[in-house]
Design a protein around this motif. Structure first.
Motif, PDB file in Angstrom:
ATOM      1  N   ASP A   1      -6.873   7.124   6.274  1.00 46.08           N
ATOM      2  CA  ASP A   1      -6.651   8.151   7.293  1.00 46.08           C
ATOM      3  C   ASP A   1      -5.753   7.622   8.412  1.00 46.08           C
ATOM      4  OD1 ASP A   1      -8.402   6.537   8.743  1.00 46.08           O
ATOM      5  OD2 ASP A   1      -9.722   8.162   9.335  1.00 46.08           O
ATOM      6  N   LEU A   2      -5.112   6.486   8.153  1.00 45.70           N
ATOM      7  CA  LEU A   2      -4.178   5.950   9.140  1.00 45.70           C
ATOM      8  C   LEU A   2      -2.848   6.681   9.021  1.00 45.70           C
ATOM      9  CD1 LEU A   2      -2.249   3.891   7.228  1.00 45.70           C
ATOM     10  CD2 LEU A   2      -4.270   2.479   7.463  1.00 45.70           C
ATOM     11  N   PRO A   3      -2.025   6.647  10.060  1.00 47.38           N
ATOM     12  CA  PRO A   3      -0.732   7.334   9.981  1.00 47.38           C
ATOM     13  C   PRO A   3       0.125   6.753   8.859  1.00 47.38           C
ATOM     14  CG  PRO A   3      -1.163   6.533  12.214  1.00 47.38           C
ATOM     15  CD  PRO A   3      -2.242   5.994  11.347  1.00 47.38           C
ATOM     16  N   MET A   4       0.850   7.632   8.196  1.00 51.60           N
ATOM     17  CA  MET A   4       1.683   7.206   7.076  1.00 51.60           C
ATOM     18  C   MET A   4       2.977   8.015   7.084  1.00 51.60           C
ATOM     19  SD  MET A   4       0.652   7.118   3.033  1.00 51.60           S
ATOM     20  CE  MET A   4      -0.146   5.530   3.037  1.00 51.60           C
ATOM     21  N   THR A   5       4.076   7.320   6.835  1.00 49.54           N
ATOM     22  CA  THR A   5       5.367   7.997   6.771  1.00 49.54           C
ATOM     23  C   THR A   5       5.616   8.524   5.363  1.00 49.54           C
ATOM     24  OG1 THR A   5       6.730   6.107   6.079  1.00 49.54           O
ATOM     25  CG2 THR A   5       6.244   6.312   8.449  1.00 49.54           C
ATOM     26  N   ASP A   6       6.653   9.285   5.242  1.00 51.35           N
ATOM     27  CA  ASP A   6       7.174   9.664   3.932  1.00 51.35           C
ATOM     28  C   ASP A   6       7.803   8.402   3.321  1.00 51.35           C
ATOM     29  OD1 ASP A   6       8.157  11.091   1.752  1.00 51.35           O
ATOM     30  OD2 ASP A   6       9.001  12.693   2.983  1.00 51.35           O
TER      31      ASP A   6
ATOM     32  N   SER B   1       6.921  10.655  -5.503  1.00 52.94           N
ATOM     33  CA  SER B   1       7.029  11.615  -4.402  1.00 52.94           C
ATOM     34  C   SER B   1       6.001  11.296  -3.323  1.00 52.94           C
ATOM     35  CB  SER B   1       6.788  13.043  -4.904  1.00 52.94           C
ATOM     36  OG  SER B   1       5.421  13.229  -5.244  1.00 52.94           O
ATOM     37  N   ALA B   2       6.265  11.802  -2.152  1.00 56.04           N
ATOM     38  CA  ALA B   2       5.329  11.620  -1.035  1.00 56.04           C
ATOM     39  C   ALA B   2       3.967  12.230  -1.368  1.00 56.04           C
ATOM     40  CB  ALA B   2       5.903  12.248   0.233  1.00 56.04           C
ATOM     41  N   GLU B   3       3.970  13.354  -2.055  1.00 56.45           N
ATOM     42  CA  GLU B   3       2.711  14.004  -2.420  1.00 56.45           C
ATOM     43  C   GLU B   3       1.878  13.099  -3.320  1.00 56.45           C
ATOM     44  OE1 GLU B   3       5.787  15.512  -2.834  1.00 56.45           O
ATOM     45  OE2 GLU B   3       5.624  16.679  -0.978  1.00 56.45           O
ATOM     46  N   GLU B   4       2.531  12.447  -4.285  1.00 59.96           N
ATOM     47  CA  GLU B   4       1.817  11.526  -5.176  1.00 59.96           C
ATOM     48  C   GLU B   4       1.271  10.323  -4.397  1.00 59.96           C
ATOM     49  OE1 GLU B   4       3.749  11.252  -9.428  1.00 59.96           O
ATOM     50  OE2 GLU B   4       5.334  11.410  -7.898  1.00 59.96           O
ATOM     51  N   VAL B   5       2.059   9.812  -3.479  1.00 58.13           N
ATOM     52  CA  VAL B   5       1.628   8.668  -2.663  1.00 58.13           C
ATOM     53  C   VAL B   5       0.411   9.057  -1.819  1.00 58.13           C
ATOM     54  CG1 VAL B   5       2.261   7.104  -0.779  1.00 58.13           C
ATOM     55  CG2 VAL B   5       3.928   7.637  -2.576  1.00 58.13           C
ATOM     56  N   LYS B   6       0.500  10.192  -1.176  1.00 65.12           N
ATOM     57  CA  LYS B   6      -0.604  10.649  -0.319  1.00 65.12           C
ATOM     58  C   LYS B   6      -1.879  10.813  -1.140  1.00 65.12           C
ATOM     59  CE  LYS B   6      -2.050  14.207   2.836  1.00 65.12           C
ATOM     60  NZ  LYS B   6      -1.715  15.233   3.764  1.00 65.12           N
ATOM     61  N   GLU B   7      -1.784  11.476  -2.278  1.00 71.15           N
ATOM     62  CA  GLU B   7      -2.956  11.682  -3.122  1.00 71.15           C
ATOM     63  C   GLU B   7      -3.518  10.342  -3.612  1.00 71.15           C
ATOM     64  OE1 GLU B   7      -4.360  14.045  -7.183  1.00 71.15           O
ATOM     65  OE2 GLU B   7      -2.269  14.173  -6.544  1.00 71.15           O
ATOM     66  N   PHE B   8      -2.653   9.454  -4.053  1.00 64.69           N
ATOM     67  CA  PHE B   8      -3.068   8.133  -4.520  1.00 64.69           C
ATOM     68  C   PHE B   8      -3.837   7.383  -3.425  1.00 64.69           C
ATOM     69  CE2 PHE B   8      -2.221   3.561  -4.660  1.00 64.69           C
ATOM     70  CZ  PHE B   8      -2.682   3.229  -5.923  1.00 64.69           C
ATOM     71  N   CYS B   9      -3.302   7.387  -2.220  1.00 69.26           N
ATOM     72  CA  CYS B   9      -3.922   6.654  -1.108  1.00 69.26           C
ATOM     73  C   CYS B   9      -5.244   7.285  -0.671  1.00 69.26           C
ATOM     74  CB  CYS B   9      -2.959   6.555   0.064  1.00 69.26           C
ATOM     75  SG  CYS B   9      -1.580   5.433  -0.265  1.00 69.26           S
ATOM     76  N   GLU B  10      -5.322   8.601  -0.681  1.00 76.42           N
ATOM     77  CA  GLU B  10      -6.564   9.272  -0.312  1.00 76.42           C
ATOM     78  C   GLU B  10      -7.643   9.035  -1.353  1.00 76.42           C
ATOM     79  OE1 GLU B  10      -5.377  13.345   0.295  1.00 76.42           O
ATOM     80  OE2 GLU B  10      -4.710  12.952   2.350  1.00 76.42           O
ATOM     81  N   LEU B  11      -7.292   9.152  -2.638  1.00 75.55           N
ATOM     82  CA  LEU B  11      -8.280   9.006  -3.705  1.00 75.55           C
ATOM     83  C   LEU B  11      -8.747   7.569  -3.891  1.00 75.55           C
ATOM     84  CD1 LEU B  11      -6.824  11.361  -6.469  1.00 75.55           C
ATOM     85  CD2 LEU B  11      -8.818  11.776  -5.014  1.00 75.55           C
TER      86      LEU B  11
ATOM     87  N   VAL C   1      -2.075   1.541  13.114  1.00 77.24           N
ATOM     88  CA  VAL C   1      -1.565   0.927  11.893  1.00 77.24           C
ATOM     89  C   VAL C   1      -0.735   2.003  11.201  1.00 77.24           C
ATOM     90  CG1 VAL C   1      -2.131  -0.126   9.664  1.00 77.24           C
ATOM     91  CG2 VAL C   1      -3.557  -0.625  11.676  1.00 77.24           C
ATOM     92  N   LEU C   2       0.540   1.724  11.031  1.00 76.24           N
ATOM     93  CA  LEU C   2       1.462   2.680  10.424  1.00 76.24           C
ATOM     94  C   LEU C   2       1.895   2.169   9.059  1.00 76.24           C
ATOM     95  CD1 LEU C   2       3.238   5.242  10.595  1.00 76.24           C
ATOM     96  CD2 LEU C   2       4.988   3.797  11.683  1.00 76.24           C
ATOM     97  N   ALA C   3       1.543   2.896   8.013  1.00 73.29           N
ATOM     98  CA  ALA C   3       1.965   2.568   6.654  1.00 73.29           C
ATOM     99  C   ALA C   3       3.301   3.262   6.376  1.00 73.29           C
ATOM    100  CB  ALA C   3       0.920   3.015   5.638  1.00 73.29           C
ATOM    101  N   VAL C   4       4.235   2.487   5.843  1.00 72.13           N
ATOM    102  CA  VAL C   4       5.575   2.993   5.535  1.00 72.13           C
ATOM    103  C   VAL C   4       5.834   2.801   4.037  1.00 72.13           C
ATOM    104  CG1 VAL C   4       8.037   2.839   6.085  1.00 72.13           C
ATOM    105  CG2 VAL C   4       6.336   2.335   7.867  1.00 72.13           C
ATOM    106  N   PRO C   5       5.443   3.781   3.215  1.00 70.30           N
ATOM    107  CA  PRO C   5       5.720   3.662   1.778  1.00 70.30           C
ATOM    108  C   PRO C   5       7.219   3.534   1.526  1.00 70.30           C
ATOM    109  CG  PRO C   5       4.250   5.504   2.217  1.00 70.30           C
ATOM    110  CD  PRO C   5       4.767   5.033   3.542  1.00 70.30           C
ATOM    111  N   SER C   6       7.572   2.641   0.621  1.00 71.42           N
ATOM    112  CA  SER C   6       8.976   2.424   0.298  1.00 71.42           C
ATOM    113  C   SER C   6       9.123   2.135  -1.190  1.00 71.42           C
ATOM    114  CB  SER C   6       9.528   1.245   1.107  1.00 71.42           C
ATOM    115  OG  SER C   6      10.884   1.016   0.773  1.00 71.42           O
ATOM    116  N   ASP C   7      10.216   2.599  -1.746  1.00 78.70           N
ATOM    117  CA  ASP C   7      10.521   2.306  -3.141  1.00 78.70           C
ATOM    118  C   ASP C   7      11.664   1.303  -3.254  1.00 78.70           C
ATOM    119  OD1 ASP C   7      10.008   2.643  -5.915  1.00 78.70           O
ATOM    120  OD2 ASP C   7      11.716   4.010  -6.086  1.00 78.70           O
TER     121      ASP C   7
END
Length: 173
Positions: free
Chosen positions: A105-110, A90-100, A76-82
């Motif tokens: 733990d699925l693959p995720m793009t920038d 930012s990608a860092e904010e997205v990653k932190e949001f999704c982890e918290l 399952v590949l998540a592709v964040p998009s604006d």
């Protein structure tokens, strides 16, 4: 030797077929890249996502789907998009949001474009082959083990719906 050549040829053909539709490289949210060609022979559910969308709760379903079927080969590949103006800055904010919030733990793009002239080549290829373009966040594209588009679903179709799980289970048999 003949059996070995046959096996090699089959693997090469599966990889070539996958590369034809889906051998695409995405920037990874973790740094580096994610090459969908590395998943040749496996079904891949690609979902354009956004952190501030009414469908963001579907992250739970995506993670549950991944947990249920990953040992059988599903990616399952998540592709964040604006593209719909609902993603964090930012990608860092997205990653932190999704982890918290979702313990993903699925693959995720920038953060990636999924529509229009700036759309990632994966989405341009899907549109060319099927006519399907994401009209909102959490649209789903299921790629089969040979690299063909098996199905597409809009935002309202939940990740664990019978439509999606049935298509995935058929590919994993």
């Amino acid at each position: 030797m003949k059996l070995l050549c046959s096996i090699f040829l089959s693997l090469w053909m599966a990889t070539a077929a996958f590369a034809g539709m889906s051998g695409h490289v995405f920037p990874s949210i973790d740094g580096g890249t994610l090459n969908t060609g590395d998943w040749a022979g496996q079904p891949v559910l690609v979902v354009n996502t956004a952190s501030q969308c009414g469908f963001t709760g579907q992250y739970d379903g995506l993670q549950a789907l991944y947990d249920t079927y990953r040992d059988q080969g599903l990616v399952v590949l998540a592709v964040p998009s604006d593209d719909f103006r609902q993603e964090l800055g930012s990608a860092e904010e997205v990653k932190e949001f999704c982890e918290l919030n979702f313990a993903l733990d699925l693959p995720m793009t920038d953060i990636t474009h999924v529509k229009g002239t700036k759309a990632h080549p994966f989405y341009r290829d899907v549109a060319e082959v099927t006519g399907f373009t994401p009209r909102w966040n959490f649209n789903k594209v299921l790629i089969g083990p040979e690299g063909d588009v098996i199905g597409t679903w809009g935002s309202a179709t939940k990740p664990q719906s019978a439509k999606i799980t049935g298509a995935i289970e058929a590919l994993l048999q």
